[in-house]
Design a protein around this motif. Structure first.
Motif, mmCIF file in Angstrom:
data_model
loop_
_atom_site.group_PDB
_atom_site.id
_atom_site.type_symbol
_atom_site.label_atom_id
_atom_site.label_comp_id
_atom_site.label_asym_id
_atom_site.label_seq_id
_atom_site.Cartn_x
_atom_site.Cartn_y
_atom_site.Cartn_z
ATOM 1 N N UNK A 73 0.796 -1.241 0.000
ATOM 2 C CA UNK A 73 0.000 0.000 0.000
ATOM 3 C C UNK A 73 0.821 1.280 0.000
ATOM 4 N N UNK A 74 2.098 1.223 0.444
ATOM 5 C CA UNK A 74 2.943 2.411 0.455
ATOM 6 C C UNK A 74 3.747 2.559 -0.832
ATOM 7 N N UNK A 75 3.497 1.697 -1.772
ATOM 8 C CA UNK A 75 4.063 1.729 -3.125
ATOM 9 C C UNK A 75 5.590 1.834 -3.078
ATOM 10 N N UNK A 76 6.184 2.966 -3.544
ATOM 11 C CA UNK A 76 7.640 3.050 -3.703
ATOM 12 C C UNK A 76 8.318 3.857 -2.602
ATOM 13 N N UNK A 77 7.727 3.913 -1.412
ATOM 14 C CA UNK A 77 8.296 4.711 -0.329
ATOM 15 C C UNK A 77 9.491 3.999 0.317
#
Length: 342
Positions: free
Chosen positions: A134-138
């Motif tokens: 859910x935080x993708x590319x963080x």
């Protein structure tokens, strides 16, 4: 107005018209993202630091891409994309990073046979990691991104999120299924230090799934992060399902490191969700890694956050991350940020 100055203005206007027409004809696009974050960071075993930095939720970058119709359904494509630090204006993710480190390639696209690209290319393992959480590319708040690409003591993948001197093939989609393969020639002076990967994915309606295998060779050259490492192979799988009221994510990764002092095997798993709420979404994710062999160590990380969309291109976020590594003091990061695309 002086004649010379007038002629210069006319010439500039003509040049601007020509360049604009050329850009439209070649379908060239300029785009990017700026992300700034303010908060507190404490790495496992480290000290607290109050920061105002670039790229907490997404690494700030800019790029340009284009395509040209070659006839017969074929298209030539290219992309040049570079990272930058919005807090200082410096190019790259860090000092010494390549100028176009995100992507730098040229290729050919066929609607029937797929796409072939050559240059510096984003790996399929990186894409799989960021799509199925859910935080993708963080690199600040995504537990599985931290475990996969900022792994401690050999727990993560080696070889960066992009490979130099690479050739990639991506198939078209057949009923939701597609396949890909990439080969990197590695160091131009030593072909044996090569990398390769292969994978498949499936996307249909609310369901998404992928599996990726990659192999990295070092030819007895020690890796900077893990002294004595000569190579690594890894398999990674990811899945997501969108129920509408909640979207679930899951990943599993097995890493086998070849080290002069003995092999190190690592198992990593993660699970998370996003829930739409009030013009934004609640985000939560958890990742756990355990290594066995040359060294035994575990890492447990979870994060929660809320991402609110001010518009289609701009959002604000607040997040908290807890990070625990065996025999190290607890790491914690929290704060707020804003992100804008162009």
């Amino acid at each position: 107005m002086k004649p010379m100055f007038k002629r210069a203005l006319i010439a500039a206007a003509c040049l601007s018209t020509v360049l604009s027409s050329a850009a439209r004809a070649d379908d060239v696009e300029l785009y990017g993202l700026v992300d700034m974050f303010t908060g507190s960071q404490t790495a496992p075993g480290g000290n607290r630091a109050w920061v105002s930095e670039s790229g907490a939720m997404s690494t700030s970058y800019w790029g340009m891409k284009g395509s040209e119709d070659l006839g017969g359904g074929l298209q030539a494509v290219f992309a040049l994309e570079g990272f930058f630090l919005a807090n200082t204006g410096a190019a790259g993710r860090f000092t010494g990073d390549d100028f176009f480190a995100r992507n730098s390639y040229v290729g050919v696209v066929s609607p029937t046979w797929g796409t072939v690209t050559v240059g510096r290319l984003t790996t399929e393992a990186f894409l799989s990691t960021i799509i199925f959480n859910p935080f993708v590319d963080s690199f600040t708040f995504s537990p599985i991104v931290l475990h996969t690409f900022i792994g401690v003591n050999g727990q993560g993948l080696i070889g960066d999120s992009g490979w130099n001197n690479a050739v990639q093939y991506q198939s078209t989609s057949f009923g939701g299924f597609s396949a890909n393969a990439m080969f990197s020639f590695g160091d131009s002076t030593d072909f044996s230090q090569h990398k390769w990967s292969a994978g498949a994915s499936y996307y249909h309606g609310p369901l998404g799934a992928t599996v990726v295998y990659q192999d990295v060779k070092y030819n007895n050259v020690a890796d900077d992060l893990t002294p004595g490492m000569t190579g690594q192979n890894a398999v990674q799988a990811g899945v997501s399902y969108d129920f509408g009221v909640v979207k679930l994510y899951g990943q599993y990764m097995f890493v086998n490191n070849s080290i002069n002092t003995g092999n190190l095997k690592v198992n990593t798993g993660s699970g998370g969700f996003s829930v739409p709420l009030g013009g934004g979404a609640i985000l939560a994710d958890y990742a756990y890694s355990k290594s066995n062999g040359a060294a035994t160590q575990s890492r447990s990380t979870f994060a929660v956050g809320y991402d609110y969309h001010l518009s289609k291109r701009t959002d604000v976020y607040a997040a908290y991350l807890y990070d625990k590594v065996t025999d190290e003091s607890t790491g914690q990061t929290y704060g707020v940020g804003i992100r804008s695309m162009f």
